[in-house]
Design a protein around this motif. Structure first.
Motif, mmCIF file in Angstrom:
data_model
loop_
_atom_site.group_PDB
_atom_site.id
_atom_site.type_symbol
_atom_site.label_atom_id
_atom_site.label_comp_id
_atom_site.label_asym_id
_atom_site.label_seq_id
_atom_site.Cartn_x
_atom_site.Cartn_y
_atom_site.Cartn_z
ATOM 1 N N ILE B 36 0.827 -1.213 0.000
ATOM 2 C CA ILE B 36 0.000 0.000 0.000
ATOM 3 C C ILE B 36 0.861 1.262 0.000
ATOM 4 O O ILE B 36 0.544 2.229 -0.690
ATOM 5 C CB ILE B 36 -0.975 -0.048 1.191
ATOM 6 N N ILE B 40 0.608 4.371 -2.594
ATOM 7 C CA ILE B 40 0.507 5.794 -2.232
ATOM 8 C C ILE B 40 1.627 6.574 -2.932
ATOM 9 O O ILE B 40 1.406 7.671 -3.441
ATOM 10 C CB ILE B 40 0.559 5.977 -0.702
ATOM 11 N N ALA B 43 0.578 7.258 -6.324
ATOM 12 C CA ALA B 43 -0.424 8.329 -6.399
ATOM 13 C C ALA B 43 0.237 9.705 -6.293
ATOM 14 O O ALA B 43 -0.220 10.671 -6.900
ATOM 15 C CB ALA B 43 -1.450 8.148 -5.285
ATOM 16 N N PRO B 56 -3.185 8.039 -11.181
ATOM 17 C CA PRO B 56 -2.865 7.255 -9.990
ATOM 18 C C PRO B 56 -3.606 5.923 -10.018
ATOM 19 O O PRO B 56 -4.746 5.853 -10.462
ATOM 20 C CB PRO B 56 -3.368 8.121 -8.831
ATOM 21 N N GLN B 58 -5.795 3.040 -8.612
ATOM 22 C CA GLN B 58 -6.858 3.018 -7.602
ATOM 23 C C GLN B 58 -6.877 1.672 -6.879
ATOM 24 O O GLN B 58 -6.740 0.634 -7.496
ATOM 25 C CB GLN B 58 -8.221 3.232 -8.273
ATOM 26 N N TRP B 59 -7.015 1.743 -5.565
ATOM 27 C CA TRP B 59 -7.128 0.507 -4.790
ATOM 28 C C TRP B 59 -8.008 0.784 -3.588
ATOM 29 O O TRP B 59 -8.270 1.925 -3.247
ATOM 30 C CB TRP B 59 -5.737 0.040 -4.353
ATOM 31 N N ASP B 60 -8.451 -0.292 -2.957
ATOM 32 C CA ASP B 60 -9.272 -0.189 -1.758
ATOM 33 C C ASP B 60 -8.408 -0.461 -0.543
ATOM 34 O O ASP B 60 -7.602 -1.379 -0.558
ATOM 35 C CB ASP B 60 -10.348 -1.301 -1.783
ATOM 36 N N ALA B 62 -8.512 0.149 4.113
ATOM 37 C CA ALA B 62 -9.050 0.875 5.258
ATOM 38 C C ALA B 62 -8.134 0.695 6.459
ATOM 39 O O ALA B 62 -7.352 1.573 6.792
ATOM 40 C CB ALA B 62 -10.478 0.451 5.562
ATOM 41 N N ALA B 70 -10.438 -5.066 3.271
ATOM 42 C CA ALA B 70 -10.697 -4.223 2.102
ATOM 43 C C ALA B 70 -9.654 -4.405 0.997
ATOM 44 O O ALA B 70 -9.994 -4.425 -0.172
ATOM 45 C CB ALA B 70 -10.762 -2.757 2.520
ATOM 46 N N VAL B 105 -14.109 -2.626 -10.623
ATOM 47 C CA VAL B 105 -14.658 -1.265 -10.645
ATOM 48 C C VAL B 105 -13.660 -0.365 -11.368
ATOM 49 O O VAL B 105 -13.986 0.299 -12.346
ATOM 50 C CB VAL B 105 -14.913 -0.741 -9.221
ATOM 51 N N ARG B 106 -12.432 -0.379 -10.855
ATOM 52 C CA ARG B 106 -11.354 0.331 -11.531
ATOM 53 C C ARG B 106 -10.024 -0.181 -10.984
ATOM 54 O O ARG B 106 -9.884 -0.341 -9.767
ATOM 55 C CB ARG B 106 -11.477 1.841 -11.273
ATOM 56 N N VAL B 109 -9.594 -2.156 -7.726
ATOM 57 C CA VAL B 109 -10.830 -2.136 -6.936
ATOM 58 C C VAL B 109 -11.857 -3.072 -7.567
ATOM 59 O O VAL B 109 -12.137 -2.965 -8.756
ATOM 60 C CB VAL B 109 -11.414 -0.705 -6.891
#
Lengths: 581, 250, 238
Positions: B36, B40, B43, B56, B58-60, B62, B70, B105-106, B109
């Motif tokens: 992660i 970042i 991004a 950037p 995209q990822w999920d 939390a 997530a 989704v993208r 994600v």
């Protein structure tokens, strides 16, 4: 009156409990959550939940729970709601147990309780070391039941953007929110809105908080007129695992089960907490443990290998015992630090963990804005100047049990429903939010929100956490103002209208900066030391001048601070001395 | 050996149904760095290794400590949480791709709603009478608690779904995760009626019979949930339930 | 036609059931009868005639064996179609078992069709049947011999693994320990079955030395295949 609906924003423990209470009373709920609710930050809570059930013959009582909480919070919490919460706690545990939470058990099959910080009683019910996750799942399951029954509609991966307020009386009549997968902005009508969006830890860059805990939702409400109370009270947890991207919590329950904190001194382990606090030992409240660890490392230079780290030692405890009661956190340490805490002491250091402060609410969880309620870490009510371990889960659930029914009482008293308001009012706010995002999409500067966020985090962590100096706080506020200006110069390099985190983060950052100013200026103004707020230049608690709640209101020039008397109707403030007592 | 940089290959997809492509990135290395942190970094400066500007990734995510589920993605081909995927333990270039058993989704994600829908379908809850004070919950032995706790740690992360050979476009298997939850709730002493409803549903479309006993799920579960035990146990419950139901049916 | 409730569930469980009874049970009986060949052509033919002389044999064969087999095959094709065949690196042994269970179905099916048509239908009907002689002719062809060996080994593996997974499916073996024990027992059953079947081929070898040597040469494939079977089954035991 038209069909009643209530909106709950946030799907953590607080939001889910609020939802359950409302749905149980037959009112429909629209539940918004930035992540699927099972991924809310409540999952990170580890150690347990407090309730003075006195099942171990120690003579515990909700009144002692109340006293521990108030004393632990350095008398800043309003005492009436805290008392109600402590009284309700045993019933809350029973309810959770009925919902099927796999709490650890005694050999006979009753709930087991362990000891936590700031108390001398075994008062904390727990499910391994992932209690928050277990409670969240239990509430999620109950909400799912209402969802199947058609009473709850979930909007997951939706982010709250703003309140819609009635032009005449200012009451809340709905919200706007953005649907992350397609970045479309919508409005929703409701007669009451609950904000249950958790804490603002990401303002400090690295913290124990989840990536989603920006505080942006609270900030947006604050910028729309809700007061933000006691923002300066930020809990720094004494034991976290330092990491590149976050500080991972090492639960207080590690010490509750016998873990010892030490550093080598003169070639021998020095158990400095046990030496300085013979009665509470390693289980002093968090603000105190944090300051001691900080001073041992920073002032006495005794940190491990010269770094800001001390040992948290479980290696003397039995492995099976540890696995049953602390398995979850030992896994985390093993996975992220690479060592087995059953065999070697863990290396830990304090890290930002929790905000005692939050949106101001009355004893019925309602903010200054009629129809706007706040529950959980996002509000300020139960923890005063320092929260006791295992009280947060309790306050989330209790808050929801109050707020849900109170919001129904509130809407039943309304003369006009949100449905009676002209649709143009909703469309106007929706268009305003669409405009805000279109502006962000058009930004072409050189800054990026991640670097700006890091800068904010560094300044806030360095100057606005364990030890606070007025000159540094003033400089930090100047920095925040500068960052707000530089924010205008962010460049958005992603025009996509699909799940665009960069754009969402850019928007959140601005709101985080606004809230950071509230935290920073609150700290700057408060010239005393109380709980988590410590100023070496004002080392004593000053009840005469500062036994009061800070209330920040948003103005275009920045936060304007007012103060409110604290309810001390039950326990008379007394000096807070854990080394003797 | 500390390396100065981390190389990543990321499977990009601009939106649902869009054509996937691979991009190559290089980010600074740091001790203890996880996937992660690399995302970042991307991004911050979305430029590919070849120097081409891009968007950037995209990822999920939390919790960042492997309890929320997530951030599951394919890391070097294996489904795992990207927060607990430390770069020093991974072969480079680290290959990141979205889960394959869910709609994208993208980029990284994916939409895992069907797992939550499964929980609805299988009545994954204890049917309490209400939230009002009604006394203590049922007693539970410490041993049963340990089993329930093991099942209850499921964070709906989808690792088990991803590795299950019975989950694909040609089968409607509900997957191991929800079967673990069915066992979890059937273990609760809250009355056989709900258990019957869950088992009945387990005999329905995509139910437990679709399991092919490859036992990949238990090997993939990051929380060490005994999924194959749960599947066999629910299999046993269903067997008994089905026979009884048949014998009693009118 | 009204929708049958739990259709897929019932079919899938029937598929599992037909794999055990009658198929595995029949297989054991069949290999036992084959083993009479080790005692000579006469004994074998006696045993075969005895079975062929069962009352209701046609009904048993059609409804007790043929139809269940046909169902097992037909539904098995559906199962094979609905699976994925990539191996998950963290669980290679059991994942391979899953794949092999499905992959072996094809040689088994080919072998079964061939065997039933050539032996049971073309040579096994009538009063004056010398099945031993027929089999000696078959095994004189080394390709057919190899085909038989492969067919037998695949069938035994499919049976053994099927027994182990059926025990899980029906909920007899719930935990890892019982599953390991059941896996070992099933592997044992598979080894005994295949051992019996392969060993009894010796009873069908022609007297004349050159052909026998040739046939035995061809049989070298058998131990290797059996070793592979053992290797595969170790996954279950491990």
């Amino acid at each position: 009156m038209a069909k009643q609906r209530i909106i709950v924003v946030g799907g953590g423990l607080a939001g889910l409990m609020t939802t359950i209470k409302i749905a149980e009373m037959g009112v429909a709920v629209d539940l918004f959550s930035i992540v699927p609710v099972k991924r809310s930050h409540s999952v990170c809570a580890q150690g347990g939940i407090n309730a003075a059930k006195d099942q171990q013959g120690q003579g515990d009582h909700p009144d002692i729970h109340l006293d521990d909480t108030i004393y632990g919070g350095d008398f800043l919490a309003n005492q009436t709601p805290v008392k109600t919460m402590c009284d309700a706690a045993p019933q809350i545990i029973d309810l959770l147990s009925r919902m099927g939470v796999p709490f650890n058990r005694t050999p006979e099959g009753f709930l087991d309780f362990r000891r936590f910080g700031g108390t001398l009683h075994n008062r904390t019910a727990f499910a391994g070391a992932t209690t928050g996750q277990q409670l969240l799942y239990a509430l999620d399951e109950q909400v799912r039941r209402f969802e199947v029954a058609g009473l709850v509609t979930k909007y997951e991966s939706w982010e709250f953007l703003s309140l819609i307020r009635d032009e005449d009386d200012g009451r809340v009549i709905g919200i706007t929110a953005i649907c992350n997968p397609d970045m479309s902005i919508h409005h929703f009508a409701a007669d009451a809105v609950h904000i249950c969006t958790g804490g603002p830890g990401i303002i400090f860059g690295k913290s124990t908080n989840s990536y989603i805990n920006t505080g942006a939702a609270a900030s947006r409400c604050y910028q729309q007129g809700a007061a933000y109370a006691n923002g300066e009270f930020i809990q720094v947890h004494p034991t976290t695992i330092p990491g590149e991207d976050k500080l991972r919590l090492m639960s207080e329950s590690a010490r509750g089960e016998g873990g010892r904190v030490w550093v080598p001194k003169d070639g021998k382990p020095w158990y400095f907490l046990e030496e300085r606090y013979p009665k509470y030992g390693n289980l002093v409240p968090r603000d105190i443990a944090t300051r001691e660890i900080f001073s041992v490392c920073v002032e006495e230079g005794l940190g491990l290998d010269g770094k800001n780290q001390v040992y948290l030692d479980l290696s003397h405890l039995d492995e099976t015992f540890l696995n049953r009661r602390l398995g979850g956190i030992m896994e985390i340490y093993e996975k992220f630090a690479g060592d087995d805490p059953r065999k070697t002491p863990m290396r830990i250091f304090p890290g930002v963990h929790y905000s005692m402060g939050g949106m101001w609410v009355d004893f019925e969880q309602q903010t200054h804005i009629p129809g706007l309620f706040a529950v959980g870490e996002v509000e300020y009510q139960y923890h005063g100047a320092n929260r006791l371990g295992a009280n947060s889960l309790l306050s989330c659930i209790f808050g929801g049990m109050v707020a849900g029914p109170k919001s129904i009482e509130y809407i039943n008293g309304l003369k006009r429903s949100a449905d009676d308001v002209a649709p143009s009012a909703f469309a106007a706010e929706q268009n305003r939010q669409i405009e805000v995002f279109d502006d962000i999409y058009r930004m072409t500067g050189k800054e990026n929100p991640y670097d700006l966020g890091d800068e904010m985090g560094e300044w806030m962590t360095n100057n606005c956490t364990i030890v606070r100096h007025n000159d540094k706080l003033a400089a930090t506020d100047e920095k925040l103002v500068e960052l707000l200006e530089r924010w205008e110069n962010v460049g958005v390099n992603d025009a996509s209208r699909v799940y665009n985190q960069y754009v969402l983060r850019t928007r959140q950052l601005k709101d985080m900066l606004q809230l950071a100013r509230v935290i920073c200026l609150g700290a700057l103004r408060r010239d005393e030391s109380r709980g988590a707020h410590f100023k070496p230049d004002f080392p004593e608690r000053d009840d005469e001048n500062w036994l009061k709640t800070t209330m920040a209101r948003h103005t275009p020039e920045g936060p304007s601070l007012e103060y409110e008397v604290v309810d001390t109707s039950i326990i008379k403030p007394r000096p807070r001395v854990y080394s003797k007592s | 050996m500390a390396q100065k940089t981390v190389q990543l290959r990321v499977k990009r997809q601009d939106g649902p149904g869009a054509r996937p492509r691979w991009e190559h990135f290089e980010v600074p290395h740091a001790p203890g760095k996880n996937v992660i942190s690399c995302l970042i970094d991307i991004a911050r400066k979305p430029v590919t290794l070849e120097g081409r500007e891009t968007t950037p990734v995209q990822w999920d995510c939390a919790c960042l400590e492997e309890v929320c589920g997530a951030c599951t993605m394919l890391v070097n081909g294996k489904p795992q949480q990207s927060c607990s995927s430390l770069v020093d333990n991974l072969e480079q270039p680290i290959e990141l791709a979205p889960l394959t058993k869910f709609p994208v989704v993208r980029d990284l994600v994916v939409d895992r709603q069907k797992m939550f829908k499964n929980l609805e379908r299988f009545r994954a809850w204890v049917p309490i009478d209400g939230t009002y004070p009604m006394g203590e919950g049922p007693l539970l032995s410490a041993e049963d608690q340990q089993v329930r706790y093991n099942r209850s740690r499921c964070m709906t992360c989808a690792c088990c779904m991803e590795v299950c050979p019975q989950i694909n476009g040609r089968s409607d298997f509900v997957g191991p995760a929800v079967i673990g939850q069915v066992e979890f709730f059937n273990l609760h002493p809250s009355g056989p009626e709900e258990m019957g409803k869950r088992l009945e549903e387990m005999m329905g479309t995509g139910g437990i019979h679709e399991c092919g006993n490859a036992q990949n799920c238990v090997a993939a579960c990051p929380k060490e949930i005994d999924l194959t035990d749960a599947i066999a146990e629910v299999g046993r419950q269903v067997t008994i339930f089905a026979v009884k139901k048949f014998l009693h049916s009118s | 036609m009204p929708e049958v409730p739990y259709k897929e569930f019932i079919l899938r469980r029937l598929h599992s059931l037909t794999g055990i009874v009658p198929m595995t049970v029949f297989l054991a009986e069949h290999f036992w009868t084959n083993s009479y060949a080790l005692q000579g052509a006469e004994r074998f033919n006696e045993a075969a005639d005895h079975i062929r002389g069962f009352p209701y044999i046609i009904l048993i064969e059609i409804f007790g064996l043929g139809l269940p087999f046909a169902f097992h095959i037909a539904y098995g094709i559906k199962i094979i179609y609905s699976g994925d065949y990539t191996i998950y690196a963290n669980n290679p042994a059991k994942n391979w078992m899953y794949v092999l269970q499905r992959v072996t179905a094809f040689p088994i099916l080919a072998f079964l069709v061939f065997h039933v048509i050539t032996i049971r239908i073309l040579h096994g009907i009538g009063d004056d049947v010398d099945l031993h002689a027929t089999m000696v002719d078959v095994f004189a062809n080394k390709f057919l011999l190899a085909f038989y060996v492969v067919g037998i080994v695949c069938t035994c593996f499919h049976c053994a693994n099927g027994i182990a997974t059926a025990a899980i499916t029906w909920g007899l073996t719930v935990g890892p320990t019982s599953q390991k024990v059941a896996g070992a027992v099933a592997a044992g059953v598979g080894l005994v079955l295949s051992g019996m079947a392969l060993w009894s081929i010796r009873g069908f070898m022609p007297e004349a030395a050159p052909e026998a040597a040739e046939a035995i040469e061809a049989m070298k494939a058998a131990p290797e295949t059996v070793l592979y079977l053992i290797e595969s089954l170790r996954g279950v035991i491990a």
